[in-house]
Design a protein around this motif. Sequence first.
Motif, short mmCIF file in Angstrom:
data_model
loop_
_atom_site.label_atom_id
_atom_site.label_comp_id
_atom_site.label_asym_id
_atom_site.label_seq_id
_atom_site.Cartn_x
_atom_site.Cartn_y
_atom_site.Cartn_z
N ILE A 1 35.44 -31.38 19.28
CA ILE A 1 34.03 -31.15 18.65
C ILE A 1 34.88 -31.01 16.40
O ILE A 1 35.78 -30.47 16.31
CB ILE A 1 34.02 -29.50 18.58
N ILE B 1 33.64 -30.16 13.30
CA ILE B 1 33.65 -29.36 12.04
C ILE B 1 33.43 -29.75 10.58
O ILE B 1 35.00 -29.81 10.20
CB ILE B 1 33.27 -28.11 12.00
N ASN B 2 32.69 -30.33 9.78
CA ASN B 2 33.30 -30.49 8.42
C ASN B 2 32.41 -29.90 7.42
O ASN B 2 31.03 -29.19 7.53
CB ASN B 2 32.29 -31.91 8.02
N VAL B 3 33.19 -28.86 6.78
CA VAL B 3 33.24 -27.73 5.97
C VAL B 3 32.95 -28.34 4.63
O VAL B 3 32.95 -29.64 4.19
CB VAL B 3 34.43 -26.79 5.54
N LYS B 4 31.28 -27.90 4.29
CA LYS B 4 30.46 -28.08 2.93
C LYS B 4 31.15 -27.93 1.74
O LYS B 4 32.49 -26.65 1.59
CB LYS B 4 28.65 -28.30 3.40
N GLU C 1 30.87 -23.74 0.90
CA GLU C 1 30.53 -22.71 2.38
C GLU C 1 31.49 -21.77 2.85
O GLU C 1 33.13 -22.77 2.86
CB GLU C 1 30.11 -24.05 3.06
N ALA D 1 31.03 -21.74 8.78
CA ALA D 1 31.70 -23.03 9.39
C ALA D 1 32.08 -22.03 11.19
O ALA D 1 31.66 -23.45 11.74
CB ALA D 1 32.21 -23.68 8.41
N ARG E 1 28.86 -22.13 13.05
CA ARG E 1 28.04 -23.37 13.41
C ARG E 1 29.45 -24.08 14.44
O ARG E 1 28.54 -24.51 15.26
CB ARG E 1 28.90 -25.06 12.07
N PHE E 2 30.73 -23.36 14.59
CA PHE E 2 31.93 -24.19 15.56
C PHE E 2 31.57 -24.00 17.27
O PHE E 2 30.86 -24.28 17.96
CB PHE E 2 33.25 -24.01 15.03
N LYS F 1 28.26 -25.06 18.56
CA LYS F 1 28.40 -26.53 18.97
C LYS F 1 29.20 -25.87 20.29
O LYS F 1 29.32 -27.57 21.26
CB LYS F 1 29.03 -27.11 17.60
#
Length: 64
Positions: A2, A4-7, A10, A15, A18-19, A22
Amino acid sequence: MIVINVKDNESIDRALKRFKKKFERTKVLREIRNRAYFEKPSIAKRNAKMKAAYKQKLYAEQNF
């Protein structure tokens, strides 16, 4: 795996949330729990039938 791109701008908490979401969708944890002990196929089928009957009973009571 998995990813997860941290914006930009953010928070880490967002984050991480979101992880977790997912990870939950991949059903990895459920598979690990199922493999923790062996269940005979006949017992698994019986449990599935009992679960289905229970859900059907609840559905029938709601729509009565």
